[in-house]
Every structure is written in structure tokens, then in C-alpha cells.
Design a protein around this motif. Sequence first.
Motif, PDB file in Angstrom:
ATOM      1  N   ALA A  57      33.017  54.479  19.886  1.00  0.00           N
ATOM      2  CA  ALA A  57      32.028  54.539  20.929  1.00  0.00           C
ATOM      3  C   ALA A  57      31.319  56.079  20.698  1.00  0.00           C
ATOM      4  N   ASP A  58      32.172  57.121  20.228  1.00  0.00           N
ATOM      5  CA  ASP A  58      31.673  58.448  19.891  1.00  0.00           C
ATOM      6  C   ASP A  58      30.869  58.517  18.710  1.00  0.00           C
ATOM      7  N   GLU A  59      31.167  57.492  17.944  1.00  0.00           N
ATOM      8  CA  GLU A  59      30.206  57.358  16.523  1.00  0.00           C
ATOM      9  C   GLU A  59      28.894  56.803  16.712  1.00  0.00           C
ATOM     10  N   PHE A  60      28.974  55.723  17.496  1.00  0.00           N
ATOM     11  CA  PHE A  60      27.874  55.005  17.893  1.00  0.00           C
ATOM     12  C   PHE A  60      26.730  55.754  18.752  1.00  0.00           C
ATOM     13  N   ARG A  61      27.463  56.519  19.441  1.00  0.00           N
ATOM     14  CA  ARG A  61      26.506  57.265  20.718  1.00  0.00           C
ATOM     15  C   ARG A  61      25.228  58.043  20.024  1.00  0.00           C
ATOM     16  N   ASP A  62      25.533  58.691  18.853  1.00  0.00           N
ATOM     17  CA  ASP A  62      24.256  59.240  18.199  1.00  0.00           C
ATOM     18  C   ASP A  62      23.208  58.275  17.841  1.00  0.00           C
TER      19      ASP A  62
ATOM     20  N   LEU B 171      16.069  67.423  14.770  1.00  0.00           N
ATOM     21  CA  LEU B 171      16.508  66.841  15.968  1.00  0.00           C
ATOM     22  C   LEU B 171      17.106  65.361  15.703  1.00  0.00           C
ATOM     23  N   PHE B 172      16.836  64.610  14.526  1.00  0.00           N
ATOM     24  CA  PHE B 172      17.309  63.478  14.285  1.00  0.00           C
ATOM     25  C   PHE B 172      18.232  63.355  12.939  1.00  0.00           C
ATOM     26  N   GLU B 173      18.913  64.746  12.667  1.00  0.00           N
ATOM     27  CA  GLU B 173      19.587  64.792  11.622  1.00  0.00           C
ATOM     28  C   GLU B 173      20.936  63.836  11.870  1.00  0.00           C
ATOM     29  N   ASP B 174      21.231  63.518  12.958  1.00  0.00           N
ATOM     30  CA  ASP B 174      22.587  63.067  13.112  1.00  0.00           C
ATOM     31  C   ASP B 174      22.293  61.443  13.072  1.00  0.00           C
ATOM     32  N   LEU B 175      21.071  60.832  13.022  1.00  0.00           N
ATOM     33  CA  LEU B 175      20.624  59.366  13.125  1.00  0.00           C
ATOM     34  C   LEU B 175      20.762  59.066  11.546  1.00  0.00           C
ATOM     35  N   ASP B 176      21.939  59.023  10.912  1.00  0.00           N
ATOM     36  CA  ASP B 176      22.207  58.380   9.652  1.00  0.00           C
ATOM     37  C   ASP B 176      21.813  57.209   9.231  1.00  0.00           C
ATOM     38  N   LEU B 177      20.677  56.625   8.783  1.00  0.00           N
ATOM     39  CA  LEU B 177      20.623  55.329   8.590  1.00  0.00           C
ATOM     40  C   LEU B 177      21.266  54.880   7.335  1.00  0.00           C
ATOM     41  N   ASP B 178      21.788  55.680   6.455  1.00  0.00           N
ATOM     42  CA  ASP B 178      22.320  55.329   5.235  1.00  0.00           C
ATOM     43  C   ASP B 178      23.916  55.289   5.403  1.00  0.00           C
ATOM     44  N   SER B 179      24.502  55.423   6.765  1.00  0.00           N
ATOM     45  CA  SER B 179      25.907  55.454   6.962  1.00  0.00           C
ATOM     46  C   SER B 179      26.575  54.052   6.631  1.00  0.00           C
ATOM     47  N   SER B 180      27.692  54.123   6.023  1.00  0.00           N
ATOM     48  CA  SER B 180      28.373  52.769   5.689  1.00  0.00           C
ATOM     49  C   SER B 180      29.063  52.258   6.952  1.00  0.00           C
ATOM     50  N   LYS B 181      29.016  53.104   8.181  1.00  0.00           N
ATOM     51  CA  LYS B 181      29.563  52.652   9.288  1.00  0.00           C
ATOM     52  C   LYS B 181      28.574  51.667   9.905  1.00  0.00           C
ATOM     53  N   LEU B 182      27.548  51.817   9.603  1.00  0.00           N
ATOM     54  CA  LEU B 182      26.651  50.775  10.237  1.00  0.00           C
ATOM     55  C   LEU B 182      26.543  49.435   9.369  1.00  0.00           C
TER      56      LEU B 182
ATOM     57  N   LYS C 124      27.782  47.739   5.240  1.00  0.00           N
ATOM     58  CA  LYS C 124      28.307  48.170   3.691  1.00  0.00           C
ATOM     59  C   LYS C 124      27.090  48.095   2.732  1.00  0.00           C
ATOM     60  N   THR C 125      26.215  47.243   3.123  1.00  0.00           N
ATOM     61  CA  THR C 125      25.022  47.302   2.225  1.00  0.00           C
ATOM     62  C   THR C 125      23.630  47.673   2.954  1.00  0.00           C
ATOM     63  N   PRO C 126      22.490  48.084   2.592  1.00  0.00           N
ATOM     64  CA  PRO C 126      21.275  48.535   3.164  1.00  0.00           C
ATOM     65  C   PRO C 126      20.618  47.439   4.050  1.00  0.00           C
ATOM     66  N   GLU C 127      21.069  46.115   3.508  1.00  0.00           N
ATOM     67  CA  GLU C 127      20.363  45.012   4.342  1.00  0.00           C
ATOM     68  C   GLU C 127      21.234  44.755   5.654  1.00  0.00           C
ATOM     69  N   ASP C 128      22.553  45.159   5.470  1.00  0.00           N
ATOM     70  CA  ASP C 128      23.504  44.970   6.863  1.00  0.00           C
ATOM     71  C   ASP C 128      23.170  45.910   7.709  1.00  0.00           C
ATOM     72  N   ARG C 129      22.774  47.420   7.196  1.00  0.00           N
ATOM     73  CA  ARG C 129      22.604  48.294   8.148  1.00  0.00           C
ATOM     74  C   ARG C 129      21.328  48.188   8.680  1.00  0.00           C
ATOM     75  N   ASN C 130      20.189  47.580   8.043  1.00  0.00           N
ATOM     76  CA  ASN C 130      18.948  47.310   8.465  1.00  0.00           C
ATOM     77  C   ASN C 130      18.922  46.386   9.664  1.00  0.00           C
ATOM     78  N   GLU C 131      19.966  45.153   9.328  1.00  0.00           N
ATOM     79  CA  GLU C 131      20.106  44.252  10.507  1.00  0.00           C
ATOM     80  C   GLU C 131      20.396  44.778  11.633  1.00  0.00           C
ATOM     81  N   ILE C 132      21.684  45.508  11.411  1.00  0.00           N
ATOM     82  CA  ILE C 132      21.848  46.073  12.902  1.00  0.00           C
ATOM     83  C   ILE C 132      20.963  47.105  13.356  1.00  0.00           C
TER      84      ILE C 132
END
Length: 530
Positions: free
Chosen positions: A24-29, A137-148, A150-158
Motif C-alpha cells: 500500500a505504501d509503495e502504490f500510494r505515490d 513534484l513528480f519525481e516519485d512517480l517512477d514509470l520505469d519501476s519494475s514494481k509496476l 517486469k516489462t515496459p508493456e506490463d507497466r504501460n498496461e497497469i
Amino acid sequence: MTEKQKLNQKLWDIANNLRGKMGADEFRDYILGFIFYKYLSEKMLRYANKILAPDNMTYHSINLNTKPGQQYLEAVKENAIDDLGYFLEPGELFSTMVMRGNGNGKAKFILDDLQKVLIDIEQSTMGTDSEEDFENLFEDLDLDSSKLGKTPEDRNEIIVKVMEKLDEVDFELDNPENDVLGDAYEYLIGQFASGAGKKAGEFYTPQEVSSVLAKLVTVGKERLKNVYDPTCGSGSLLLRVAREVDEVGEYFGQESNPTTYNLCRMNMIMHDVHYSRFDIKNEDTLERPQHIDKKFEAVVANPPFSAKWSSDPLKMNDDRFSAYGKLAPKSRADFAFVQHMIHQLDDNGTMACVLPHGVLFRSGGEGTIREHIIKELNYLDAVIGLPANIFFGTSIPTCVLVLRKQRTHSEHVLFIDASEHYEKVSTQHKLRPEDISKIIETYKEYVSGNWDSEYTGELEEKYSYITNRDEIAENDYNLNIPRYVDTFEEEEVVDLQAVAQELKALDNNIQKTDEAIANYCKELGIEAPF
């Protein structure tokens, strides 16, 4: 369920359904960051449409491929930077990015463009008065994080799913009297805090505790020139103070954690506090205070309990600490924060802060500081004991210290023991509205009363007590609440004669039972067990 509650629940459901295995604390950002991006976009769109309305145009109708279209865009930008503090082009708006990401039911790749939009928002403020308020202000919004994913496509989908769900939510920005979105943002911060355990203390003060502090510093006031929180976290405490008065001129705060600092600035903007009216800094308050030249009418804080600090002997040359003769110990910075806040408190100001109970009675440097505050400065106005286990991540009992430089009753100090007034919700204790009201009404009664300088006595039996400084001195400046508020419950008188008779009767019953068992064993031909 009210509209406010529906929005709160809808946003929380989106967060829970889409965060997957992420904490929860990770997804918060991410969820809070995208809610903020949507807010900025909707605010920008409404503002631009209002400017363009006299020309019968909308923001989306501007043709950016023409010179007149570019001139319109530049005019909107110039006004938006002054009034809103930032700028977004039509193609950078949240709703536009959602449309681009949703291609016939299959998510199109927008992460690179989205990252550029977030950077553009920050860069639109460069060289302007709002630059510091939007910087990184958006530095914690890491769109390349593997937590989102494994692949850029997976991250894009979420990310596309999150944005699509948020796009369906009406933020009701057209209703200027209804701060539904600001309340929802606060609600989400609280919900994430409840799932973050010990980490929650870094950014969140429970709303009930915030309410107590906010009400205490606004007693008798309808307007505040300014309010200050030296450990402001997500800013919830600063914003809570604003609910208790008609107007707050300016908000000041300092926060050492960069992620929480970003959250605080977002929270201010989401509550429609103009960028010119808040000044939040990202620095260590005790080591590098950023507002040291200012005085504040209201000071509120929930400092980190018993935090470590340098306690460097050179600090005795610091105006905040020099007059006290001792520094707070290296392993417990509680009184260092108190000293800092006293230094920033205006002559007509009130300060209320939450601290661990140990500050009331610990000796050594803390005892020396405590004595100086009471004996020499005479700023202590009230001591309030709160229930244990009301903060996330710690069960220790806490207290509230109320300090004022111009006290109504200069020879008295009010003690309130509210430690047993709460309800248990799951594993936490929670102050109820009636518990908060009781604390505040008791403090108001004390402030408005006419007390003889030598008076000491109960305001309410086993709950509140008015002492004077002579009595505190007789207790060696020990402020432990049971020394003043008598909460002793007399035990019921035990009738020893009746107890003796009961024991005698019990012994007779045991003998009869033993005899019965022995007879049964004899009939069965087995040895008795005694």
C-alpha cells in the motif's frame, strides 16, 4: 452513503484493485500522483475554457498548426502561469492521454509521452514565482519501476488501467463550495497510512489528533495571519487548522523526507491553496531551519517521537537553544523541537504539539529545559494526556503540550487526563467526536475562567485539574499527569469474615467430593487418586 463517502470509497477501491502485489505504501505515490495530475488537468481545462469563452472557443478547439492558434495558446499560458502557477497544453491533459492510451480496448504505449508531460508541467514553472512549489513534484512517480511490471508493456498496461479508472471519476471541481476532492485526497492518505505501519508516522497524523491540535491553537480566533508546522509530513495538520477559522493567510512548513515533501505540496494544491500562500521546504528542521526569520500565530506539530539528532555543543550558540543551559539528549530530540517551535512562536501565538509521555518527567537535560520553560519563560498553558495506541506504528501513550507567550492565566497550568476516553477500532484506539469536544471545552473553560493566582483544584473529578506554578515547583517541575489529576479508584472493601466463611464452606465441599470419589473407586475395585 454521502457523495463524499462514495468518492472516497471509489478511489480507494481503484487503488486496491489495481495495485496487485505492490504494498500500500509503495502504490500510494502512483495513485496519489495520478489523481494530482488529473486535478491539474481539469483545473487547467476549466481555466482555459473560461478565458476563451468570450471568443466562443474552447481549449480543445484551438488549432495549434496556425499562427492565431499559437497566439491563443501563448495567451492562455501567460495567464495560467500567473493564476494557477503551471501550464498544460491541450494534448497534455489527463483525458487526452487516456484517449491515446485506450486503443480499441488494447492499451497503447504512452509511458514515454506521459513521462514527458509530467516533466513539462514542472518545467512550465521555471523562472516563475511558482517554480519552487512545482520543482521535482513528480519525481516519485517512477514509470520505469519494475514494481509496476517486469516489462515496459506490463507497466504501460497497469498505468493505462489506473488512468482509465480515474477518468471515470467526477472530481466535482465546478462546485467551489464543496472540497470533495481535497477531502478524498486526505482520506486516501489516511488509508495508506493505516497500511504502512511504522512508516506512517513519517507523513501522517491521525485526523482526530490533528483536530485536537487545530482546535487548541484557534481558541478565540476567527482568522490567522499564518500557521506553521516544522515537521509537516503530508500537510494534513496545516490544512486541519484552516478548517477551524474563517481564513488563514499563509501556510509554512518544513519536511525532511523528499517523498513526503512532494506529497505535502500536492495536498496543498489539491485543497486549492494558491501557490503564493504556502511555503513548504525540504530540509532537516533542527539542523537547517528554513523559516528562522519568521514568527507564527499558530504552531502545530507531531514531531517524530524520540528521534536522534546531533545535539552538537555548538548548538548552544544557536538562539533557539542557548538560553536553556542544556541541550536535548542526542537520542531524544523531543525538546529540541519544542525549543525550535517556541523560537518561531509569535507573541500573540499559540503552539500545540504531540510528544511522548516521557517529556513530562524525564530528568537530565530534558528536566532542565522543562524547568526553564515553566519557571523562566512561563509559556506552558496546558498538558493533555492522550490514550495509548492512537498513532499508526506505535502503541506508546502521548501527550499534548499547549504553550502561549501571552497567557490568560500566567500563574496556572491546566492538566487534562483524556487517556481513558476513546473507542477501540480494530487494533487502534480512536478519539471520538465527544472525546475531542470534551478536551476542547475543558480548555476553553480554563481559559475563560477567573482563577485566583493561588488557586489549585479540580475542574472535573478524575479528568482535569488546575495547578499553579508553585505546586509544579514543589514537584521539581515534574509534569507527570497523575501527580495532578487524581485518577485513583478506591478498591471495594473486602469482607474478610465472609471470605473466611466461603473458604470454610469450599473446604467442606471438597471433603465431601473426595469421600464420594473414594467410595466410587472402592466399588470399582481401583485405587483412589489421593
